[in-house]
Design a protein around this motif. Structure first.
Motif, PDB file in Angstrom:
ATOM      1  N   GLY A  93      60.145 -47.436  30.318  1.00  0.00           N
ATOM      2  CA  GLY A  93      60.433 -46.091  30.796  1.00  0.00           C
ATOM      3  C   GLY A  93      59.141 -45.317  31.038  1.00  0.00           C
ATOM      4  O   GLY A  93      58.057 -45.714  30.608  1.00  0.00           O
ATOM      5  N   ALA A  94      59.272 -44.209  31.716  1.00  0.00           N
ATOM      6  CA  ALA A  94      58.104 -43.350  31.964  1.00  0.00           C
ATOM      7  C   ALA A  94      57.577 -42.816  30.639  1.00  0.00           C
ATOM      8  O   ALA A  94      58.354 -42.451  29.753  1.00  0.00           O
ATOM      9  CB  ALA A  94      58.492 -42.194  32.880  1.00  0.00           C
ATOM     10  N   PRO A  95      56.266 -42.785  30.476  1.00  0.00           N
ATOM     11  CA  PRO A  95      55.705 -42.290  29.217  1.00  0.00           C
ATOM     12  C   PRO A  95      55.921 -40.787  29.055  1.00  0.00           C
ATOM     13  O   PRO A  95      55.812 -40.024  30.007  1.00  0.00           O
ATOM     14  CB  PRO A  95      54.221 -42.621  29.335  1.00  0.00           C
ATOM     15  N   VAL A  96      56.252 -40.410  27.832  1.00  0.00           N
ATOM     16  CA  VAL A  96      56.323 -39.000  27.457  1.00  0.00           C
ATOM     17  C   VAL A  96      54.988 -38.669  26.799  1.00  0.00           C
ATOM     18  O   VAL A  96      54.572 -39.345  25.853  1.00  0.00           O
ATOM     19  CB  VAL A  96      57.486 -38.744  26.475  1.00  0.00           C
ATOM     20  N   ILE A  97      54.325 -37.664  27.305  1.00  0.00           N
ATOM     21  CA  ILE A  97      53.017 -37.278  26.762  1.00  0.00           C
ATOM     22  C   ILE A  97      53.245 -36.292  25.629  1.00  0.00           C
ATOM     23  O   ILE A  97      53.724 -35.178  25.852  1.00  0.00           O
ATOM     24  CB  ILE A  97      52.120 -36.693  27.865  1.00  0.00           C
ATOM     25  N   ARG A  98      52.930 -36.714  24.425  1.00  0.00           N
ATOM     26  CA  ARG A  98      53.130 -35.880  23.238  1.00  0.00           C
ATOM     27  C   ARG A  98      51.947 -34.956  22.993  1.00  0.00           C
ATOM     28  O   ARG A  98      52.106 -33.860  22.470  1.00  0.00           O
ATOM     29  CB  ARG A  98      53.357 -36.747  22.007  1.00  0.00           C
ATOM     30  N   LYS A  99      50.749 -35.425  23.369  1.00  0.00           N
ATOM     31  CA  LYS A  99      49.545 -34.627  23.150  1.00  0.00           C
ATOM     32  C   LYS A  99      48.493 -35.071  24.155  1.00  0.00           C
ATOM     33  O   LYS A  99      48.302 -36.263  24.356  1.00  0.00           O
ATOM     34  CB  LYS A  99      49.040 -34.835  21.720  1.00  0.00           C
ATOM     35  N   ALA A 100      47.845 -34.101  24.777  1.00  0.00           N
ATOM     36  CA  ALA A 100      46.792 -34.415  25.753  1.00  0.00           C
ATOM     37  C   ALA A 100      45.541 -33.622  25.409  1.00  0.00           C
ATOM     38  O   ALA A 100      45.600 -32.409  25.232  1.00  0.00           O
ATOM     39  CB  ALA A 100      47.261 -34.073  27.165  1.00  0.00           C
ATOM     40  N   GLU A 101      44.456 -34.349  25.277  1.00  0.00           N
ATOM     41  CA  GLU A 101      43.138 -33.754  25.070  1.00  0.00           C
ATOM     42  C   GLU A 101      42.225 -34.337  26.124  1.00  0.00           C
ATOM     43  O   GLU A 101      42.623 -35.240  26.865  1.00  0.00           O
ATOM     44  CB  GLU A 101      42.633 -34.072  23.662  1.00  0.00           C
ATOM     45  N   ALA A 102      41.015 -33.892  26.177  1.00  0.00           N
ATOM     46  CA  ALA A 102      40.061 -34.393  27.173  1.00  0.00           C
ATOM     47  C   ALA A 102      39.887 -35.901  27.028  1.00  0.00           C
ATOM     48  O   ALA A 102      39.292 -36.379  26.067  1.00  0.00           O
ATOM     49  CB  ALA A 102      38.720 -33.686  27.011  1.00  0.00           C
ATOM     50  N   GLY A 103      40.453 -36.651  27.982  1.00  0.00           N
ATOM     51  CA  GLY A 103      40.285 -38.100  28.001  1.00  0.00           C
ATOM     52  C   GLY A 103      41.051 -38.863  26.950  1.00  0.00           C
ATOM     53  O   GLY A 103      40.804 -40.042  26.730  1.00  0.00           O
ATOM     54  N   ARG A 104      42.002 -38.217  26.280  1.00  0.00           N
ATOM     55  CA  ARG A 104      42.777 -38.878  25.222  1.00  0.00           C
ATOM     56  C   ARG A 104      44.218 -38.383  25.286  1.00  0.00           C
ATOM     57  O   ARG A 104      44.466 -37.177  25.328  1.00  0.00           O
ATOM     58  CB  ARG A 104      42.193 -38.563  23.852  1.00  0.00           C
ATOM     59  N   TYR A 105      45.176 -39.335  25.265  1.00  0.00           N
ATOM     60  CA  TYR A 105      46.588 -38.990  25.387  1.00  0.00           C
ATOM     61  C   TYR A 105      47.387 -39.723  24.318  1.00  0.00           C
ATOM     62  O   TYR A 105      47.181 -40.915  24.101  1.00  0.00           O
ATOM     63  CB  TYR A 105      47.126 -39.390  26.767  1.00  0.00           C
ATOM     64  N   GLU A 106      48.269 -39.014  23.655  1.00  0.00           N
ATOM     65  CA  GLU A 106      49.222 -39.624  22.739  1.00  0.00           C
ATOM     66  C   GLU A 106      50.556 -39.653  23.470  1.00  0.00           C
ATOM     67  O   GLU A 106      51.057 -38.603  23.891  1.00  0.00           O
ATOM     68  CB  GLU A 106      49.305 -38.829  21.441  1.00  0.00           C
TER      69      GLU A 106
END
Length: 156
Positions: free
Chosen positions: A86-99
């Motif tokens: 499935g499409a990823p759900v982005i829980r947290k986004a920082e500069a160059g880093r994604y959870e």
């Protein structure tokens, strides 16, 4: 997070699913950073904080060793594996880093049998931007069932 980042993140997930469905196992480690974590773990253990995992690798080198094992040392009935993500759900986004988190289903087809559901669950990921593009720094593969048929040979 801008459109380009979202597009690249979705491409990473789609390309990963395509690679692990293709049987070209040498592609698999290239989706990860050198000091990555890849863990395949039952949901119950994950939710209770238990460290026991079905597979656990702590570097890209360990992933490459697994590919070598698949190609050269493991003997099993051959089968095809198809990963649907499935499409990823982005829980947290920082500069160059994604959870991120995404659901997945893996179907297995043995040569003389009907396709069957092999494994379902979710990915819990940390994705980082590198000079080569987005890579998984951590991929936890949390499968829903407490039981899996036979053994896990190919990456999920």
């Amino acid at each position: 997070m801008d459109f380009q980042d979202c597009f690249e993140l979705n491409q990473l997930y789609a390309n990963y699913a395509s690679a692990v469905s293709s049987g070209e196992w040498e592609l698999w480690p290239e989706f990860f950073t050198d000091d990555c974590i890849y863990r395949l773990q039952p949901r119950e253990n994950y939710e209770r904080g238990f460290p026991l995992a079905t597979l656990s690798f702590e570097s890209k080198g360990m992933l490459k060793d697994r590919v070598y094992g698949i190609r050269e040392t493991l003997f099993h009935d051959p089968y095809y594996q198809r990963n649907v993500t499935g499409a990823p759900v982005i829980r947290k986004a920082e500069a160059g880093r994604y959870e991120c988190e995404a659901n997945y289903a893996v179907f297995r087809t043995k040569l003389s049998e009907l396709s069957s559901v092999f494994n379902v669950g979710r990915y819990i990921d940390v994705v980082v931007r590198t000079e080569q593009g987005l890579k998984f720094a951590s991929r936890l593969v949390i499968y829903d069932s407490e039981m899996i048929p036979n053994s896990v040979i190919y990456p999920i």
